[in-house]
Scaffold this motif. Structure first.
Motif, PDB file in Angstrom:
ATOM      1  N   GLY A  81       0.814  -1.210   0.000  1.00 15.68           N
ATOM      2  CA  GLY A  81       0.000   0.000   0.000  1.00 15.68           C
ATOM      3  C   GLY A  81       0.844   1.255   0.000  1.00 15.68           C
ATOM      4  O   GLY A  81       2.040   1.225  -0.318  1.00 15.68           O
ATOM      5  N   LYS A  82       0.226   2.374   0.368  1.00 24.59           N
ATOM      6  CA  LYS A  82       0.952   3.651   0.416  1.00 24.59           C
ATOM      7  C   LYS A  82       0.200   4.599   1.342  1.00 24.59           C
ATOM      8  O   LYS A  82      -0.989   4.406   1.614  1.00 24.59           O
ATOM      9  CB  LYS A  82       1.066   4.267  -0.980  1.00 24.59           C
ATOM     10  CG  LYS A  82      -0.271   4.640  -1.611  1.00 24.59           C
ATOM     11  CD  LYS A  82      -0.081   5.311  -2.972  1.00 24.59           C
ATOM     12  CE  LYS A  82      -1.421   5.733  -3.555  1.00 24.59           C
ATOM     13  NZ  LYS A  82      -1.278   6.458  -4.828  1.00 24.59           N
ATOM     14  N   PHE A  83       0.900   5.632   1.826  1.00 23.09           N
ATOM     15  CA  PHE A  83       0.189   6.672   2.565  1.00 23.09           C
ATOM     16  C   PHE A  83       0.936   7.990   2.512  1.00 23.09           C
ATOM     17  O   PHE A  83       2.119   8.049   2.177  1.00 23.09           O
ATOM     18  CB  PHE A  83      -0.148   6.241   4.002  1.00 23.09           C
ATOM     19  CG  PHE A  83       0.991   6.128   4.972  1.00 23.09           C
ATOM     20  CD1 PHE A  83       1.264   7.154   5.872  1.00 23.09           C
ATOM     21  CD2 PHE A  83       1.743   4.965   5.051  1.00 23.09           C
ATOM     22  CE1 PHE A  83       2.274   7.036   6.809  1.00 23.09           C
ATOM     23  CE2 PHE A  83       2.748   4.833   5.981  1.00 23.09           C
ATOM     24  CZ  PHE A  83       3.027   5.872   6.865  1.00 23.09           C
ATOM     25  N   SER A  84       0.177   9.048   2.804  1.00 23.19           N
ATOM     26  CA  SER A  84       0.731  10.396   2.699  1.00 23.19           C
ATOM     27  C   SER A  84       0.206  11.278   3.826  1.00 23.19           C
ATOM     28  O   SER A  84      -0.859  11.017   4.397  1.00 23.19           O
ATOM     29  CB  SER A  84       0.344  11.023   1.353  1.00 23.19           C
ATOM     30  OG  SER A  84      -1.065  11.141   1.245  1.00 23.19           O
ATOM     31  N   TYR A  85       0.999  12.300   4.155  1.00 20.94           N
ATOM     32  CA  TYR A  85       0.581  13.363   5.064  1.00 20.94           C
ATOM     33  C   TYR A  85       0.585  14.672   4.281  1.00 20.94           C
ATOM     34  O   TYR A  85       1.565  14.964   3.575  1.00 20.94           O
ATOM     35  CB  TYR A  85       1.551  13.494   6.246  1.00 20.94           C
ATOM     36  CG  TYR A  85       1.280  12.524   7.371  1.00 20.94           C
ATOM     37  CD1 TYR A  85       0.202  12.715   8.226  1.00 20.94           C
ATOM     38  CD2 TYR A  85       2.108  11.423   7.581  1.00 20.94           C
ATOM     39  CE1 TYR A  85      -0.049  11.826   9.260  1.00 20.94           C
ATOM     40  CE2 TYR A  85       1.856  10.530   8.606  1.00 20.94           C
ATOM     41  CZ  TYR A  85       0.776  10.735   9.452  1.00 20.94           C
ATOM     42  OH  TYR A  85       0.510   9.853  10.466  1.00 20.94           O
ATOM     43  N   MET A  86      -0.496  15.434   4.410  1.00 21.30           N
ATOM     44  CA  MET A  86      -0.564  16.765   3.776  1.00 21.30           C
ATOM     45  C   MET A  86      -0.236  16.687   2.281  1.00 21.30           C
ATOM     46  O   MET A  86       0.387  17.583   1.717  1.00 21.30           O
ATOM     47  CB  MET A  86       0.406  17.732   4.474  1.00 21.30           C
ATOM     48  CG  MET A  86       0.341  17.749   5.985  1.00 21.30           C
ATOM     49  SD  MET A  86      -1.199  18.410   6.626  1.00 21.30           S
ATOM     50  CE  MET A  86      -0.968  20.153   6.323  1.00 21.30           C
ATOM     51  N   GLY A  87      -0.639  15.586   1.670  1.00 20.44           N
ATOM     52  CA  GLY A  87      -0.416  15.432   0.233  1.00 20.44           C
ATOM     53  C   GLY A  87       0.977  14.987  -0.166  1.00 20.44           C
ATOM     54  O   GLY A  87       1.263  14.806  -1.355  1.00 20.44           O
ATOM     55  N   GLU A  88       1.872  14.783   0.816  1.00 16.71           N
ATOM     56  CA  GLU A  88       3.239  14.332   0.530  1.00 16.71           C
ATOM     57  C   GLU A  88       3.363  12.840   0.821  1.00 16.71           C
ATOM     58  O   GLU A  88       3.026  12.398   1.917  1.00 16.71           O
ATOM     59  CB  GLU A  88       4.253  15.084   1.407  1.00 16.71           C
ATOM     60  CG  GLU A  88       4.341  16.569   1.168  1.00 16.71           C
ATOM     61  CD  GLU A  88       5.383  17.203   2.091  1.00 16.71           C
ATOM     62  OE1 GLU A  88       6.583  17.010   1.848  1.00 16.71           O
ATOM     63  OE2 GLU A  88       4.980  17.862   3.069  1.00 16.71           O
ATOM     64  N   ASP A  89       3.885  12.088  -0.132  1.00 18.66           N
ATOM     65  CA  ASP A  89       4.017  10.639   0.043  1.00 18.66           C
ATOM     66  C   ASP A  89       5.047  10.285   1.108  1.00 18.66           C
ATOM     67  O   ASP A  89       6.208  10.688   1.017  1.00 18.66           O
ATOM     68  CB  ASP A  89       4.433   9.969  -1.280  1.00 18.66           C
ATOM     69  CG  ASP A  89       3.277   9.839  -2.245  1.00 18.66           C
ATOM     70  OD1 ASP A  89       2.110   9.917  -1.794  1.00 18.66           O
ATOM     71  OD2 ASP A  89       3.528   9.672  -3.457  1.00 18.66           O
ATOM     72  N   VAL A  90       4.613   9.522   2.110  1.00 23.03           N
ATOM     73  CA  VAL A  90       5.538   8.956   3.098  1.00 23.03           C
ATOM     74  C   VAL A  90       6.199   7.728   2.501  1.00 23.03           C
ATOM     75  O   VAL A  90       7.400   7.523   2.606  1.00 23.03           O
ATOM     76  CB  VAL A  90       4.787   8.556   4.395  1.00 23.03           C
ATOM     77  CG1 VAL A  90       5.742   7.908   5.397  1.00 23.03           C
ATOM     78  CG2 VAL A  90       4.100   9.754   5.011  1.00 23.03           C
ATOM     79  N   CYS A  91       5.385   6.912   1.831  1.00 21.20           N
ATOM     80  CA  CYS A  91       5.909   5.701   1.183  1.00 21.20           C
ATOM     81  C   CYS A  91       4.947   5.286   0.085  1.00 21.20           C
ATOM     82  O   CYS A  91       3.795   5.719   0.043  1.00 21.20           O
ATOM     83  CB  CYS A  91       6.086   4.575   2.202  1.00 21.20           C
ATOM     84  SG  CYS A  91       4.545   4.075   2.988  1.00 21.20           S
TER      85      CYS A  91
END
Length: 253
Positions: free
Chosen positions: A58-68
């Motif tokens: 999967g993937k995730f982001s904070y404030m529109g910035e990709d964490v991974c």
């Protein structure tokens, strides 16, 4: 605005598939409660969101910035994870305070040493937060001199002092007796009224009903049901959710 966006999150420990294709979005000012039985993956989801665990898919982001994100079947994390750690705060169920530091140092150390903020300004803000939590007279005390409820309120102050965009709570009252539980829940409710963005893993059902914009029911590593408190608690459509909720006595806060 999306503060947090997690898509198709997978996490296993050995052969135990703990999170199975979990997707969750949290908008600015939203309060999301995550409920479910022990072992359903709630705390693991929080640990992945706060970078204490790495995801397997999967993937995730904070404030529109990709964490991974996933690339060629592998998870690739941003090389600078510290910038994402500034976006969130985490309040643990067992407080995780530094016992040999005063209350004030527990609050001010990270904003000064990690964020490089002005020491006097941070101290002023810390004292203001302590006053808000009814702890202004405890600044020079040590965590061991505080009640469990006071220690958990201090944990919340410590997280808020970092000025996070989103605050995560992992069973914030599970280590407290019922009398102290109420004082901590009152503080969280106050933060909700101030539109603090929060994700709360909790077993306090009536509290979740009262404070949340959205409730997520997890079981077996998946999201079984999601909706407003009214939809999940009063008009649940899923039999598994009904069974779970019937096991809880209702306590008013």
């Amino acid at each position: 605005m999306n503060i947090l966006n997690m898509s198709n999150i997978q996490k296993s420990f050995g052969g135990n598939h703990v999170l199975k294709d979990i997707s969750i979005k949290v908008d600015k000012g939203e309060v999301v409660s995550v409920i479910g039985p022990s072992g359903s993956g709630k705390s693991t989801l929080l640990r992945c969101a706060t970078l204490l665990e790495t995801i397997d898919g999967g993937k995730f982001s904070y404030m529109g910035e990709d964490v991974c994100f996933t690339k060629n079947g592998k998870i690739v994390y941003d090389k600078n994870l510290n910038k994402f750690r500034h976006y969130f705060g985490l309040v643990f169920q067992n407080f995780n305070l530094f016992p040999h530091w005063s209350v004030l140092k527990n609050i001010t150390d990270a904003p000064v040493s990690v964020q490089g903020r002005n020491k006097q300004e941070v101290k002023r803000e810390a004292m203001s937060l302590l006053a808000k939590m009814g702890l202004e007279d405890k600044a020079n005390a040590y965590p061991g001199e505080l009640s469990g409820g006071q220690q958990q309120r201090l944990s919340i102050v410590r997280a808020l002092a970092m000025k996070p965009e989103i605050l995560f709570f992992d069973e914030p009252t599970s280590a407290l007796d019922p009398e102290l539980t109420g004082e901590v829940l009152k503080v969280i409710k106050q933060l909700a009224e101030e539109k603090m963005t929060m994700v709360i893993v909790t077993h306090e059902m009536e509290f979740a009903r009262a404070v949340s914009d959205r409730v997520i029911f997890m079981d077996g590593g998946v999201i079984v049901e999601e909706g407003t408190p009214e939809e999940v608690f009063s008009n649940t459509k899923i039999e598994r959710t009904k069974q779970f909720l019937q096991n809880y006595n209702k306590n008013e806060y």
